[in-house]
Design a protein around this motif. Structure first.
Motif, PDB file in Angstrom:
ATOM      1  N   MET A 161      27.102  30.411  66.741  1.00 37.53           N
ATOM      2  CA  MET A 161      27.013  29.516  65.595  1.00 37.53           C
ATOM      3  C   MET A 161      25.570  29.436  65.097  1.00 37.53           C
ATOM      4  N   ASP A 162      25.424  29.142  63.808  1.00 35.29           N
ATOM      5  CA  ASP A 162      24.109  28.900  63.228  1.00 35.29           C
ATOM      6  C   ASP A 162      23.923  27.395  63.099  1.00 35.29           C
ATOM      7  N   PHE A 163      22.896  26.859  63.730  1.00 43.30           N
ATOM      8  CA  PHE A 163      22.731  25.406  63.763  1.00 43.30           C
ATOM      9  C   PHE A 163      21.260  25.057  63.963  1.00 43.30           C
ATOM     10  N   THR A 164      20.942  23.804  63.666  1.00 41.50           N
ATOM     11  CA  THR A 164      19.663  23.213  64.024  1.00 41.50           C
ATOM     12  C   THR A 164      19.920  21.814  64.558  1.00 41.50           C
ATOM     13  N   LEU A 165      19.359  21.501  65.722  1.00 40.08           N
ATOM     14  CA  LEU A 165      19.397  20.156  66.285  1.00 40.08           C
ATOM     15  C   LEU A 165      18.004  19.552  66.182  1.00 40.08           C
ATOM     16  N   THR A 172      25.437  18.075  57.541  1.00 39.17           N
ATOM     17  CA  THR A 172      24.631  17.483  58.614  1.00 39.17           C
ATOM     18  C   THR A 172      25.354  16.273  59.173  1.00 39.17           C
ATOM     19  N   TRP A 173      25.287  16.103  60.488  1.00 36.03           N
ATOM     20  CA  TRP A 173      25.879  14.956  61.193  1.00 36.03           C
ATOM     21  C   TRP A 173      24.770  14.242  61.961  1.00 36.03           C
ATOM     22  N   ASN A 174      24.759  12.901  61.878  1.00 35.81           N
ATOM     23  CA  ASN A 174      23.728  12.105  62.538  1.00 35.81           C
ATOM     24  C   ASN A 174      24.359  11.051  63.440  1.00 35.81           C
ATOM     25  N   ALA A 175      23.682  10.719  64.547  1.00 37.77           N
ATOM     26  CA  ALA A 175      24.134   9.661  65.449  1.00 37.77           C
ATOM     27  C   ALA A 175      22.942   9.163  66.251  1.00 37.77           C
ATOM     28  N   PHE A 216      11.964  16.726  68.570  1.00 38.72           N
ATOM     29  CA  PHE A 216      12.182  18.018  69.212  1.00 38.72           C
ATOM     30  C   PHE A 216      13.264  18.760  68.434  1.00 38.72           C
ATOM     31  N   ALA A 217      13.234  20.089  68.483  1.00 45.44           N
ATOM     32  CA  ALA A 217      14.223  20.889  67.759  1.00 45.44           C
ATOM     33  C   ALA A 217      14.808  21.965  68.661  1.00 45.44           C
ATOM     34  N   ILE A 254      20.035  11.850  66.993  1.00 44.91           N
ATOM     35  CA  ILE A 254      20.299  13.279  66.922  1.00 44.91           C
ATOM     36  C   ILE A 254      20.798  13.648  65.538  1.00 44.91           C
ATOM     37  N   GLU A 255      20.295  14.742  65.033  1.00 43.14           N
ATOM     38  CA  GLU A 255      20.776  15.317  63.780  1.00 43.14           C
ATOM     39  C   GLU A 255      21.264  16.727  64.075  1.00 43.14           C
TER      40      GLU A 255
END
Length: 296
Positions: A122-126, A279-282, A105-106, A141-142
């Protein structure tokens, strides 16, 4: 078909184990049911709304970009507690793997709750990835900062409601010796208790928990839930007990606190700082592992 999509949700059934099923609302990308070997693993309020009118009480809501009330950050200070990811409708990207069945999902500013995203420019993508294994569930999650100039600061939390049979003979283990912030007492201390027990309201943030700590929910000496974290240094342990439950309109039945405990891996005691383009991942993995006691 192992993946079923409707207008409001996505249902994953394991192709080799029909008694392993996960259900995900597009609203909030909230997992509201996970059945493993025919047994429901998550707690869900009987009063919760599944029609997209308000965030789900139970399951695994997603907390972003703020956990509690932040009064210091110039942008986060205007957002409500728990942010907007859980009350925005995410885009279903489809299936990315057959076995284990995996979907994504995004969420970006275009899909986010319009009343709240304007408070956090903010400009972001999850990207949320959900994988259903025979006896486990992994959520990844990214977070990408798609801005060319602006640093992004945020919290992340998997607000996981786990189902238990009786909270009074259940405990959470492997947090002994960790630094905890007690949100009820509003003090920080090293928790020397061997396990976390429940005979009143509990609301604690365990900070900087080593990644090799496997958090377990144990009943009568038998582990019923095991949680493994990746890049999520904090863990919230919460049970609302009697008074808090009675004050929440969407918490039903009112004695439902006896059948649930929240063990919530996240990054909440401070903010993730993400430079433009980074990019941050968990991730978290839920399963039913063997009893493993990790002392101080």
């Amino acid at each position: 078909m192992s993946i079923q999509e409707t207008d409001t949700q996505v249902i994953i059934t394991h192709p080799n184990h029909s008694d392993s099923v996960v259900k995900i609302l597009k609203y909030g990308a909230t997992i509201y049911s996970w059945v493993s070997k025919g047994s429901e693993q998550l707690w869900l309020s009987s009063a919760t709304k599944l029609d997209g009118s308000k965030p789900v009480r139970g399951g695994i809501p997603l907390v972003f970009p703020v956990f509690g009330k932040n009064t210091a950050d110039e942008y986060l200070k205007d957002l409500p507690q728990h942010g907007f990811a859980r009350n925005s409708t995410w885009e279903f990207l489809g299936q990315t793997r057959q076995n284990p069945p995996t979907v994504q999902f995004a969420l970006s500013p275009e899909q986010a709750n319009p009343d709240l995203i304007k408070l956090w420019p903010m400009d972001f993508t999850l990207i949320l990835t959900v994988s259903l294994h025979k006896e486990s569930l992994t959520t990844k999650i990214e977070v990408k900062n798609t801005s060319e100039t602006k640093e992004m600061k945020f919290n992340w939390l998997f607000h996981t409601y786990l189902r238990v049979e009786d909270i009074e003979d259940t405990f959470v283990s492997n947090l002994a010796g960790m630094t905890t912030y007690d949100q009820l007492l509003q003090i920080t201390y090293d928790d020397k208790h061997p396990v976390v027990t429940f005979h009143e309201e509990v609301d604690k943030i365990y900070k900087e928990v080593p990644e090799d700590r496997i958090i377990q929910v144990v009943r009568k000496g038998v582990p019923i839930h095991t949680l493994k974290r990746s890049n999520l240094p904090d863990a919230v342990v919460w049970n609302p007990w009697i008074e808090k439950s009675s004050g929440m309109g969407d918490f039903e039945p009112k004695d439902g606190y006896l059948q649930m405990v929240c063990v919530e891996p996240g990054h909440v005691h401070d903010l993730v700082k993400l430079a433009p383009g980074e990019t941050w991942n968990a991730s978290q993995k839920l399963f039913n592992g063997e009893l493993k006691y990790q002392a101080i």
